[in-house]
Design an enzyme around this catalytic site. Sequence first.
Site, PDB file in Angstrom:
ATOM      1  N   TYR A  98      48.831  41.774  14.082  1.00  0.00           N
ATOM      2  CA  TYR A  98      49.323  42.689  13.488  1.00  0.00           C
ATOM      3  C   TYR A  98      50.430  43.515  14.606  1.00  0.00           C
ATOM      4  CZ  TYR A  98      45.701  42.834  10.035  1.00  0.00           C
ATOM      5  OH  TYR A  98      44.928  42.391   8.892  1.00  0.00           O
ATOM      6  N   GLU A 140      38.173  42.523   8.732  1.00  0.00           N
ATOM      7  CA  GLU A 140      38.166  40.903   8.910  1.00  0.00           C
ATOM      8  C   GLU A 140      36.970  40.462  10.054  1.00  0.00           C
ATOM      9  OE1 GLU A 140      42.434  40.787   9.633  1.00  0.00           O
ATOM     10  OE2 GLU A 140      42.920  41.588   7.569  1.00  0.00           O
ATOM     11  N   ARG A 207      47.788  26.836   1.287  1.00  0.00           N
ATOM     12  CA  ARG A 207      47.426  27.424   0.058  1.00  0.00           C
ATOM     13  C   ARG A 207      45.957  27.591  -0.095  1.00  0.00           C
ATOM     14  NH1 ARG A 207      51.993  27.390   0.986  1.00  0.00           N
ATOM     15  NH2 ARG A 207      53.918  26.658  -0.382  1.00  0.00           N
ATOM     16  N   SER A 210      40.392  27.834  -5.580  1.00  0.00           N
ATOM     17  CA  SER A 210      39.115  28.287  -5.819  1.00  0.00           C
ATOM     18  C   SER A 210      37.799  27.140  -5.713  1.00  0.00           C
ATOM     19  CB  SER A 210      39.066  28.916  -7.137  1.00  0.00           C
ATOM     20  OG  SER A 210      39.917  30.043  -7.108  1.00  0.00           O
ATOM     21  N   PRO A 387      51.373  35.906  -5.075  1.00  0.00           N
ATOM     22  CA  PRO A 387      51.232  37.264  -4.610  1.00  0.00           C
ATOM     23  C   PRO A 387      50.994  38.055  -5.483  1.00  0.00           C
ATOM     24  CG  PRO A 387      53.423  35.746  -4.128  1.00  0.00           C
ATOM     25  CD  PRO A 387      52.625  35.197  -5.147  1.00  0.00           C
TER      26      PRO A 387
END
Length: 395
Positions: A98, A140, A207, A210, A387
Amino acid sequence: MLTDAQRSTLAATLPAVHGALDDITTGFYRRMFAARPELLDNLFNRSHQKSGDQPKALAGSIAAFAALQLEPDARQQKFILDHIAHKHASLGVTRDQYAIVHEHLFASIVDVLGAAVTPEVADAWDQVYWDMADLLIESESDLYARAGVAPGDVWRDVRVVKRVQVSPDTISLTLAAMNPAESLPTFAPGQYISVQVELSDGAQQIRQYSLTGAPADPTWQFSVKYAGEVSAHLHEHSFEGDLLHVSTPFGDLVLPDDDLPVVLASAGIGCTPVIGLLTAMAQSGDERPVTVLHADRSRNRQPHRGQLAALVESLPNGQLFQWYEEASPHIVSDRVRVGQMSLSDIEIGDDARVMLCGPGGFLSAIRSELTDREVDDSRIHFEAFGPELLRTGAQ
């Protein structure tokens, strides 16, 4: 937390910053990748950078969060942060990253806005950034703890034990733990894993896919449509016996823990979270009303066509409606239609949860229809395959 003075400065400058966000985020990525090129190759999606979709997604999330500091909406803020936190956790993002983003983002803000960035403006927007960052870091950290891993330590090697062609351009891969005596961690139906592959130029691209199997299974299953450089690599190079580098499962598109009616709407390969959700419901004998809506280009290219129908058929109160852009007249019926998905004659109860899975254009169209039907945002949940362009006032 913003002070009253910082909030006033934010309100005064939000329109100007919002109007320049596309330029700011584009400059931010350019600066960051120049300083840290390994991040582009080994963390961020290069295709979405090239198309401009990722900068737009970042701009949307920043603008949405900033606006919510002026007109608080706890549910909407949680929605935004949960989506981002799950995606970050699946990538192994850690607290120190961050600071890297902060450095290059604020340098880009100064580049774009110039003298307008007074010390007071810089202070207010700096506080917005760290308020958002601190909430994400906390979320997180909680996700990592619940997964039983140290922050960022989400990656493992697994073995491909089965490969099945589920449509002309889609394969299904089954993964097992390296130790045959061990099971892979369980997951919540609807969640995804990240898959990292080494491409021909040495880049380690990632990537998300699911999971389509049952949470109690010792293996994981996911499907890959031949589209994009990582998916193409998996089609061409992943077979039984090969190793893959994958993350712990994450994702917040999970089955509501109640017995209220559910509407599951998907398009194309967006059927995969739906397959995961339906598999869990079928195994548990779930009796809630379930309406499944799916849109695809054609029947012969539809991934998991037979499995989708069989799962819905196995549910006591399941029904399936499908739309095809191309379809022979003899298959058209009340449940099989030609054209784009439309909700015009689909019953959606006042208490139904609506879960959407698919590309951005599909999500926007269906969410617009739901808004026209006066379905409250709190009942709409979605997984964007690409995105996600967040905006205030709607999911």
